[in-house]
Write an enzyme that holds these catalytic residues in place. Structure first.
Site, PDB file in Angstrom:
ATOM      1  N   GLY A 254       0.831  -1.204   0.000  1.00  9.53           N
ATOM      2  CA  GLY A 254       0.000   0.000   0.000  1.00  9.53           C
ATOM      3  C   GLY A 254       0.859   1.246   0.000  1.00  9.53           C
ATOM      4  N   SER A 255       0.370   2.283   0.663  1.00  5.95           N
ATOM      5  CA  SER A 255       1.071   3.565   0.620  1.00  5.95           C
ATOM      6  C   SER A 255       2.283   3.554   1.557  1.00  5.95           C
ATOM      7  CB  SER A 255       0.116   4.679   1.027  1.00  5.95           C
ATOM      8  OG  SER A 255      -0.359   4.452   2.327  1.00  5.95           O
ATOM      9  N   THR A 256       3.256   4.363   1.220  1.00  5.40           N
ATOM     10  CA  THR A 256       4.451   4.499   2.053  1.00  5.40           C
ATOM     11  C   THR A 256       4.065   5.045   3.426  1.00  5.40           C
ATOM     12  OG1 THR A 256       5.850   4.745   0.127  1.00  5.40           O
ATOM     13  CG2 THR A 256       6.709   5.646   2.177  1.00  5.40           C
ATOM     14  N   GLU A 257       3.102   5.950   3.422  1.00  2.00           N
ATOM     15  CA  GLU A 257       2.619   6.538   4.667  1.00  2.00           C
ATOM     16  C   GLU A 257       2.111   5.456   5.640  1.00  2.00           C
ATOM     17  OE1 GLU A 257      -0.491   9.114   3.477  1.00  2.00           O
ATOM     18  OE2 GLU A 257      -1.047   9.607   5.534  1.00  2.00           O
TER      19      GLU A 257
ATOM     20  N   GLY B  13       2.705   2.270   5.344  1.00  2.00           N
ATOM     21  CA  GLY B  13       3.833   1.353   5.561  1.00  2.00           C
ATOM     22  C   GLY B  13       4.627   1.744   6.806  1.00  2.00           C
TER      23      GLY B  13
ATOM     24  N   GLU C 101       5.599  -3.629   0.526  1.00  2.00           N
ATOM     25  CA  GLU C 101       5.683  -3.266  -0.889  1.00  2.00           C
ATOM     26  C   GLU C 101       4.922  -1.958  -1.002  1.00  2.00           C
ATOM     27  OE1 GLU C 101       4.748  -2.284  -4.160  1.00  2.00           O
ATOM     28  OE2 GLU C 101       3.581  -4.119  -4.548  1.00  2.00           O
TER      29      GLU C 101
ATOM     30  N   GLU D 146       3.631  10.202  -5.389  1.00  2.00           N
ATOM     31  CA  GLU D 146       2.871   9.197  -6.124  1.00  2.00           C
ATOM     32  C   GLU D 146       1.426   9.698  -6.286  1.00  2.00           C
ATOM     33  OE1 GLU D 146       2.100   5.354  -4.160  1.00  2.00           O
ATOM     34  OE2 GLU D 146       2.720   4.434  -6.049  1.00  2.00           O
TER      35      GLU D 146
END
Ligand code: NAP
Ligand code: MG
Length: 504
Positions: free
Chosen positions: A254-257, A259, A276, A408
Site C-alpha cells: 500500500g502507501s508508504t505513509e 507502511g 511493498e 505518487e
C-alpha cells in the site's frame, strides 16, 4: 441504499449475483461468520458511486478471533502435520479452481475495482492463479543447507551442522485495492507454501474477490484456520492486525505513509515486516530506441495501464531532447483516444479510479500542477460528473522539485521532461525517495546495461514495461519497501532459518 436493484441493473453472471448476496461475512476458522459488532460497510461500483453490497466490518475483536484461529491451526492442525507435497497439491488446486471460475472472478474484480473486464480477465486473473501454481511447486523445495564448521575454540571438535527452514508462524497480510486478487495471491501463495497460517485484510474498497477466493480455498481443501479473511477498515481491523502480539509477521502492500505506521505497530512484539510500497518510476526514452513508435506506445501503457493505479506506473517520462516533442505528442494522441467508461462495457478502454477519495487525491495533484505552472498537453481534469473518472493526462514544463514529479499520484497522470546528457538523466531519474521500478528504451546495449546498473530500483525494464512473472523477484529500493515478493526469494519472507549443531 439497498443492494438488490443495483445488482439487477448490473447484469452480472448468475454465479456472481448469488455470490454478492452472500458476501457479508468474515472467514474465521473455516466458518463464515458475521462481524462481532454486527456492523457492515459498503463497497461501491466506482463507475457510478452506487453501493454494490455491504460486507462485514471486522474490527479488533474479529482480528483477535482470526489470529487465535490462525495460531491454533499453526500449532495443532493438519496443516502442520501434512507433508509438503500435500500442502503443495492444495495450493495447486486453488490455482485450478481460479482457472475454472476465471470469467466470474474477472467480472467481480472489474466491478468492484473499476478496471476493465478485459484487463481483469487477461492480466489480473492469469497472474494471480499462476502465483498459486508457481508457489505450489515451492512447497516441496524449501531446503536448509549443511555447513562445514571448524569451531576454532574446540580443538578436535567434530560436528554435523545444518539449517532448517521453518515457517515463520502466524502471518498478517494487508493488501490494497489496485490488483485485489493478485495482491492476495502474491501474499497467500508463498505463505501457504512455507506452511504459515494467515489472517488476510483486504482493502475496504475491494473486498469481494478476496471473499470469493476464501470460498475457493475451502473448496481446495485449505484446513480451517489456515487462511482467515477479515474485511474492514485499515485504521481499525488493519491496525489491530499489524499490532497484534500473537502475529509473527506482517506483510503489507500500500502507501508508504501507512507502511511507516505498520513498522511502528510491529515494534510491540518485533514481528517481522515486509513492505511493498509506492513508486514514482522513471521511464527513459533515448532517440535510438529500437522502435520509437513502439516506445511511445510502451510509455503510454506504462502510465495509463490500470488507470495509473499501479505501484510501478511509469509516471516520470524522460525523453531525449531531439525526440521529446515527438514522444510527448505521440503519448498525448494515444491518451486522447482512450475511451473512458464502465469497466464491464466491452468498448471501454479505461474505467474510473477506485473511489471518491482517489478522485479527490488525483484531481488535487492536477490542481497543484496547475498552480505550479505546468503545461497540460492533454487531460488535466475530472471526466464527466458521475463515477470517479479522470482524463488521461500528460504534463510538461515540470521541475523535479514539484509535488507532481516527486509524489505518487496513483492516477493516469504523466509528467514529461527532456534530457540531453546521460549523467544528468541518471541524477534526475534517481532523484526520488522511491525505488520500485524504472525503464529505458535504447538499442545501445552498453548504455542499456549502464543505466540498468545505475538505477536505484527493484525492477528495471529495457525496451519493455510492466513485464511480470511469478518467477521474478519483485520489490523496492529506498522507501518503496522491504523484501521481495514472488520467486524463490518470497519464501525468505515466510520462513525462519534454524541452525542445528550436532556433536558427533
Ligand atoms: P493505504 O491506506 O496504504 O491502503 C492499503 C491497505 O492498508 C488497505 O487494506 C488499508 O485498509 C490498509 N490500512 C490503512 N491504514 C492502515 C493502518 N493504519 N494500519 C493497517 N492497515 C491500514 O492506501 P490507500 O489509502 O488505499 O491509497 C492511498 C495511496 O496509497 C494511493 O494513492 C497510492 O499512492 C498508494 N497505494 C499504493 C499501492 C501499491 O501497490 N504500492 C496500492 C494502493 C495504494 P482500507 O483501505 O481497507 O481502509
Ligand atoms: Mg468497490
Amino acid at each position: 441504499m439497498t443492494a438488490a436493484p443495483v445488482l439487477e441493473k448490473l447484469n452480472l453472471s448468475a454465479a456472481n449475483t448469488a455470490f454478492i448476496k452472500r458476501a457479508s461475512k468474515l472467514l474465521i476458522n473455516g466458518e463464515w461468520v458475521h462481524s462481532a459488532s454486527g456492523k457492515t460497510f459498503p463497497t461501491y461500483n466506482p463507475a457510478t458511486g452506487e453501493v454494490i453490497t455491504r460486507c462485514a466490518e471486522g474490527d479488533k475483536e474479529d482480528i483477535k478471533r482470526a489470529v487465535a484461529a490462525a495460531r491454533e491451526a499453526f500449532e495443532k492442525g493438519p496443516w502442520k502435520t501434512m507433508t509438503a507435497a500435500e500442502r503443495g497439491r492444495i495450493i495447486w488446486k486453488i490455482g485450478d479452481l481460479m482457472l475454472e471460475h476465471i470469467d466470474d472472478l474477472a467480472e467481480l474484480e472489474a466491478l468492484d475495482n473499476g478496471k476493465t473486464r478485459s484487463v481483469a480477465r487477461h492480466v489480473d486473473l492469469p497472474l494471480a492463479l499462476d502465483a498459486f501454481h508457481y508457489m505450489a511447486g515451492w512447497a516441496t523445495k524449501i531446503c536448509g543447507q549443511t555447513f562445514p564448521i571448524s569451531v576454532p575454540y574446540v580443538p578436535g571438535g567434530n560436528f554435523h551442522a545444518f539449517s532448517l527452514r521453518e515457517p515463520v508462524g502466524v502471518v498478517g497480510q494487508i493488501i490494497p485495492w489496485n490488483f485485489p486478487l493478485l495482491m492476495a495471491a502474491w501474499k497467500l501463495g508463498p505463505a501457504l507454501a512455507a506452511g504459515c497460517t494467515v489472517v488476510l485484510k483486504p482493502a475496504e474498497q475491494t473486498p469481494l474477490t478476496a471473499l470469493r477466493l476464501g470460498e475457493l480455498m475451502i473448496e481446495a481443501g485449505v484446513p480451517p484456520g489456515v487462511v482467515n479473511i477479515v474485511t474492514g477498515y485499515g485504521e481499525t481491523a488493519g491496525a489491530s492486525l499489524a499490532a497484534h502480539d500473537d502475529v509473527d509477521k506482517v506483510a503489507f502492500t500500500g502507501s508508504t505513509e501507512v507502511g511507516k505506521l505498520i513498522v511502528q505497530a510491529a515494534a510491540g512484539n518485533l514481528k517481522k515486516v515486509s513492505l511493498e510500497l509506492g513508486g514514482k518510476s522513471p521511464n527513459v526514452i533515448f532517440k535510438d530506441a529500437p522502435d520509437l513508435a513502439g516506445a511511445i506506445t510502451g510509455a503510454a501503457n506504462a502510465v495509463f495501464f490500470n488507470h495509473g493505479q499501479c505501484c510501478v506506473a511509469g509516471t516520470r517520462l524522460y525523453a531525449e531532447k531531439s525526440v521529446f516533442d515527438q514522444v510527448v505528442d505521440g503519448i498525448s494522441e494515444q491518451a486522447q483516444k482512450i475511451k473512458l467508461g464502465f469497466g464491464l462495457d466491452p468498448d471501454t478502454d479505461m474505467g474510473p479510479l477506485v473511489s471518491e477519495e482517489q478522485l479527490a487525491r488525483v484531481t488535487g495533484y492536477l490542481d497543484a500542477g496547475r498552480r505550479d505552472g505546468v503545461e497540460f498537453v492533454t487531460g488535466g481534469k475530472r471526466f464527466g460528473d458521475r463515477g470517479y473518472f479522470v482524463e488521461p493526462t500528460v504534463m510538461t514544463k515540470t521541475k523535479n522539485t514539484m509535488s507532481v514529479v516527486q509524489e505518487e499520484i496513483f492516477g493516469p497522470v504523466l509528467v514529461a521532461q527532456p534530457f540531453s546528457d546521460e549523467e544528468e538523466l541518471i541524477n534526475m531519474a534517481n532523484d526520488t525517495t522511491y525505488g520500485l521500478a524504472a525503464a529505458v528504451w535504447t538499442k545501445d546495449i552498453s548504455r542499456a546495461h549502464r543505466i540498468a546498473k545505475a538505477y536505484r530500483a527493484g525492477t528495471v525494464w529495457v525496451n519493455c514495461y510492466n513485464i511480470f512473472d511469478s518467477a521474478l523477484p519483485f520489490g523496492g529500493y529506498k522507501q518503496s519497501g522491504w523484501g521481495r515478493e514472488m520467486s524463490g526469494e518470497a519464501l525468505e519472507l515466510y520462513t525462519e532459518s534454524k541452525a542445528v549443531i550436532v556433536a558427533l
